[in-house]
Scaffold this active site. Structure first.
Site, PDB file in Angstrom:
ATOM      1  N   ASP A   1     -39.606   2.931  97.609  1.00  0.00           N
ATOM      2  CA  ASP A   1     -40.605   3.692  97.518  1.00  0.00           C
ATOM      3  C   ASP A   1     -39.978   5.257  96.858  1.00  0.00           C
ATOM      4  O   ASP A   1     -39.242   5.808  97.509  1.00  0.00           O
ATOM      5  CB  ASP A   1     -41.128   4.282  98.845  1.00  0.00           C
ATOM      6  CG  ASP A   1     -42.243   5.364  98.774  1.00  0.00           C
ATOM      7  OD1 ASP A   1     -43.363   4.836  98.255  1.00  0.00           O
ATOM      8  OD2 ASP A   1     -42.130   6.528  98.974  1.00  0.00           O
TER       9      ASP A   1
ATOM     10  N   TYR B   1     -38.646  13.266  93.577  1.00  0.00           N
ATOM     11  CA  TYR B   1     -37.390  13.065  94.588  1.00  0.00           C
ATOM     12  C   TYR B   1     -35.952  13.206  93.725  1.00  0.00           C
ATOM     13  O   TYR B   1     -34.957  13.226  94.209  1.00  0.00           O
ATOM     14  CB  TYR B   1     -37.305  11.600  95.156  1.00  0.00           C
ATOM     15  CG  TYR B   1     -38.754  11.438  96.115  1.00  0.00           C
ATOM     16  CD1 TYR B   1     -39.505  12.316  96.472  1.00  0.00           C
ATOM     17  CD2 TYR B   1     -38.859  10.080  96.362  1.00  0.00           C
ATOM     18  CE1 TYR B   1     -40.618  12.114  97.312  1.00  0.00           C
ATOM     19  CE2 TYR B   1     -39.896   9.816  97.025  1.00  0.00           C
ATOM     20  CZ  TYR B   1     -40.843  10.755  97.713  1.00  0.00           C
ATOM     21  OH  TYR B   1     -41.914  10.566  98.358  1.00  0.00           O
TER      22      TYR B   1
ATOM     23  N   LYS C   1     -44.407   7.893  92.017  1.00  0.00           N
ATOM     24  CA  LYS C   1     -45.660   8.642  92.079  1.00  0.00           C
ATOM     25  C   LYS C   1     -45.564   9.597  90.839  1.00  0.00           C
ATOM     26  O   LYS C   1     -44.501  10.194  90.467  1.00  0.00           O
ATOM     27  CB  LYS C   1     -45.539   9.530  93.314  1.00  0.00           C
ATOM     28  CG  LYS C   1     -45.159   8.505  94.458  1.00  0.00           C
ATOM     29  CD  LYS C   1     -45.159   9.138  95.877  1.00  0.00           C
ATOM     30  CE  LYS C   1     -44.836   8.170  96.787  1.00  0.00           C
ATOM     31  NZ  LYS C   1     -43.134   8.133  97.242  1.00  0.00           N
TER      32      LYS C   1
ATOM     33  N   HIS D   1     -49.272  11.767  93.672  1.00  0.00           N
ATOM     34  CA  HIS D   1     -48.371  12.185  94.577  1.00  0.00           C
ATOM     35  C   HIS D   1     -48.919  13.030  95.735  1.00  0.00           C
ATOM     36  O   HIS D   1     -49.120  12.970  96.610  1.00  0.00           O
ATOM     37  CB  HIS D   1     -47.159  12.832  94.266  1.00  0.00           C
ATOM     38  CG  HIS D   1     -45.884  12.789  95.095  1.00  0.00           C
ATOM     39  ND1 HIS D   1     -44.451  12.811  94.578  1.00  0.00           N
ATOM     40  CD2 HIS D   1     -45.875  13.047  96.388  1.00  0.00           C
ATOM     41  CE1 HIS D   1     -43.922  12.918  95.760  1.00  0.00           C
ATOM     42  NE2 HIS D   1     -44.840  13.056  96.752  1.00  0.00           N
TER      43      HIS D   1
HETATM   44  P1  NAD Z   1     -38.323   9.138 107.883  1.00  0.00           P
HETATM   45  O1  NAD Z   1     -39.609   9.111 108.735  1.00  0.00           O
HETATM   46  O2  NAD Z   1     -38.061   7.721 107.142  1.00  0.00           O
HETATM   47  O3  NAD Z   1     -36.973   9.686 108.582  1.00  0.00           O
HETATM   48  C1  NAD Z   1     -35.979   9.709 107.877  1.00  0.00           C
HETATM   49  C2  NAD Z   1     -34.840  10.248 109.026  1.00  0.00           C
HETATM   50  O4  NAD Z   1     -34.442   9.533 110.107  1.00  0.00           O
HETATM   51  C3  NAD Z   1     -33.439  10.679 108.147  1.00  0.00           C
HETATM   52  O5  NAD Z   1     -32.906  11.792 108.761  1.00  0.00           O
HETATM   53  C4  NAD Z   1     -32.718   9.362 108.711  1.00  0.00           C
HETATM   54  O6  NAD Z   1     -31.313   9.619 108.918  1.00  0.00           O
HETATM   55  C5  NAD Z   1     -33.382   9.049 110.102  1.00  0.00           C
HETATM   56  N1  NAD Z   1     -33.081   7.706 110.574  1.00  0.00           N
HETATM   57  C6  NAD Z   1     -33.610   6.675 109.787  1.00  0.00           C
HETATM   58  N2  NAD Z   1     -33.378   5.716 110.456  1.00  0.00           N
HETATM   59  C7  NAD Z   1     -33.137   5.780 111.624  1.00  0.00           C
HETATM   60  C8  NAD Z   1     -32.806   5.183 112.926  1.00  0.00           C
HETATM   61  N3  NAD Z   1     -32.998   3.713 112.936  1.00  0.00           N
HETATM   62  N4  NAD Z   1     -32.496   5.544 113.861  1.00  0.00           N
HETATM   63  C9  NAD Z   1     -32.266   7.127 113.875  1.00  0.00           C
HETATM   64  N5  NAD Z   1     -32.462   7.695 112.911  1.00  0.00           N
HETATM   65  C10 NAD Z   1     -32.885   7.224 111.830  1.00  0.00           C
HETATM   66  O7  NAD Z   1     -38.428  10.207 106.921  1.00  0.00           O
HETATM   67  P2  NAD Z   1     -38.960  10.356 105.221  1.00  0.00           P
HETATM   68  O8  NAD Z   1     -37.775  10.261 104.328  1.00  0.00           O
HETATM   69  O9  NAD Z   1     -39.721  11.783 105.206  1.00  0.00           O
HETATM   70  O10 NAD Z   1     -40.109   9.347 104.977  1.00  0.00           O
HETATM   71  C11 NAD Z   1     -39.769   8.169 104.748  1.00  0.00           C
HETATM   72  C12 NAD Z   1     -40.141   7.846 102.917  1.00  0.00           C
HETATM   73  O11 NAD Z   1     -41.733   8.342 102.905  1.00  0.00           O
HETATM   74  C13 NAD Z   1     -39.440   8.876 102.189  1.00  0.00           C
HETATM   75  O12 NAD Z   1     -38.145   8.465 101.994  1.00  0.00           O
HETATM   76  C14 NAD Z   1     -40.532   8.809 101.001  1.00  0.00           C
HETATM   77  O13 NAD Z   1     -40.458   7.713 100.290  1.00  0.00           O
HETATM   78  C15 NAD Z   1     -41.784   8.799 101.674  1.00  0.00           C
HETATM   79  N6  NAD Z   1     -42.332  10.052 101.732  1.00  0.00           N
HETATM   80  C16 NAD Z   1     -43.493  10.049 100.954  1.00  0.00           C
HETATM   81  C17 NAD Z   1     -44.061  11.539 100.897  1.00  0.00           C
HETATM   82  C18 NAD Z   1     -45.344  11.645 100.096  1.00  0.00           C
HETATM   83  O14 NAD Z   1     -45.966  12.896  99.921  1.00  0.00           O
HETATM   84  N7  NAD Z   1     -45.917  10.412  99.745  1.00  0.00           N
HETATM   85  C19 NAD Z   1     -43.563  12.275 101.564  1.00  0.00           C
HETATM   86  C20 NAD Z   1     -42.736  12.322 102.578  1.00  0.00           C
HETATM   87  C21 NAD Z   1     -42.035  11.147 102.451  1.00  0.00           C
END
Ligand code: NAD
Length: 322
Positions: free
Chosen positions: A46, A51, A80, A113
């Site tokens: 994704d 990014y 996106k 996006h």
């Molecule tokens: P996420 O909810 O995946 O959380 C990531 C955080 O959790 C990081 O700090 C990581 O170190 C921690 N983490 C990951 N696995 C873990 C585990 N098993 N145990 C403990 N901690 C853990 O956060 P995100 O990156 O905000 O969201 C995921 C993805 O969604 C993004 O990378 C992106 O691809 C997408 N996204 C899209 C939008 C949008 O506007 N469309 C916005 C935000 C994110």
């Protein structure tokens, strides 16, 4: 490990239920991170222009293909359209730039996006440009109606540059409007979803329309502490929530696994992000177990309508969700 899928309309393509999220992956870490994610078993990546790491993601994908870990057709690459490229004459150029950076001939999913047209910044002037005009720190909107933007996105499907198209950060009103003019309906809605922000009506309505749903930021505040979000710092960490911890203990799982599994129980795909290979593996294991309905219901009771990815409380001061 079984890879479970959602079947997308109208293409019939299968989108993996668990993918790998690329937001905040440092560009220099991106090749190795993506390579590791693919090696771990992820088949959905994704990504997004905003990014600022698509070149590195492209390198990681190519390394994995070259080493025989995967074939291009086995990967599902989502990206996106950034908000500065909403004008109909800029959409295709933006996607072509992204494909060049990703070293791909096509992506599997191209999402709008944000439902937010920002003033164009020429690719040659600054890429990717972020939220502002170069040298400025205030938002400048543009006259780029979504129906024209969407028609240009549909043309990208016809040109073979993307197999599927969809939207992110849209609400029901915007989707209802889109369904009145779309010639190719959006096949996916990606929105912030976690136990503290459940958006039940939006999820259920989209699914009833045949629009698949992906949750982003499934771990709620976890991802936003590092962005300086006061909302994220002031709320109880999701992984320390007693309901989540009790359910984790019941199944001998981690709280993170509970958060992901809860999404899958709603037929909502997830795209967790981690640089750590053990956590990458653990996050993929959301596919390997089931949660009792009573536990889903207990988590449903945690909804606070608490949004973390909110351009109103972030630096942009844009009330797009209000
Ligand atoms: P996420 O909810 O995946 O959380 C990531 C955080 O959790 C990081 O700090 C990581 O170190 C921690 N983490 C990951 N696995 C873990 C585990 N098993 N145990 C403990 N901690 C853990 O956060 P995100 O990156 O905000 O969201 C995921 C993805 O969604 C993004 O990378 C992106 O691809 C997408 N996204 C899209 C939008 C949008 O506007 N469309 C916005 C935000 C994110």
């Amino acid at each position: 490990m079984t890879i479970e899928y959602l079947t997308l309309q109208p293409s019939g393509d299968k989108m993996p239920l668990v993918g790998f999220g690329c937001w905040k992956v440092d560009p220099k870490d991106a090749p190795e991170t993506i390579y590791n994610a693919i090696k771990t078993g992820y088949r959905l990546i994704d990504s997004a222009a905003n990014y600022k790491n698509e070149e590195g993601i492209g390198k990681g994908i190519q390394m994995a293909i070259k080493d025989g870990l995967v074939r291009r057709q086995d990967l599902f690459v989502t990206t996106k359209l950034w908000s500065t490229y909403h004008k109909k004459e800029h959409v295709r150029k933006a996607l072509e730039k992204q494909l060049e950076q990703l070293q791909l001939d096509y992506v599997d999913m191209f999402l709008v996006h944000f439902p937010l047209p920002l003033k164009y910044v020429p690719i040659e002037a600054k890429y990717p440009p972020g939220w502002y005009q170069p040298g400025e720190d205030v938002i400048t909107l543009d006259r780029a109606p979504m129906h024209e933007c969407w028609a240009a996105i549909e043309d990208c499907v016809r040109a073979g540059l993307t197999r599927n198209i969809g939207v992110s950060n849209f609400n029901v009103q915007l989707l209802m409007d889109m369904l009145t003019y779309a010639n190719i309906r959006p096949s996916l809605l990606q929105v912030e979803l976690h136990p503290y922000l459940q958006q039940e009506h939006l999820v259920r309505w989209a699914q009833q329309q045949g629009i698949a749903v992906t949750a982003y930021s499934s771990f709620g505040p976890t991802s936003f502490v590092s962005t300086g979000s006061r909302r994220a710092k002031n709320v109880q960490p999701l992984f320390e929530n007693p309901t989540i911890m009790d359910i984790a203990a019941k199944y001998n799982r981690q709280p993170s696994e509970v958060a992901l599994r809860w999404s899958l129980e709603r037929n909502v795909a997830v795209v967790p992000k981690s640089l750590n290979v053990d956590r990458m593996k653990m996050n993929l294991q959301a596919l390997d177990w089931k949660m009792d309905e009573e536990d889903v219901q207990a988590i449903n009771g945690l909804d606070m309508g608490l949004r973390f990815n909110d351009p109103m409380v972030n630096a942009q001061k844009l009330p797009i969700f209000y």
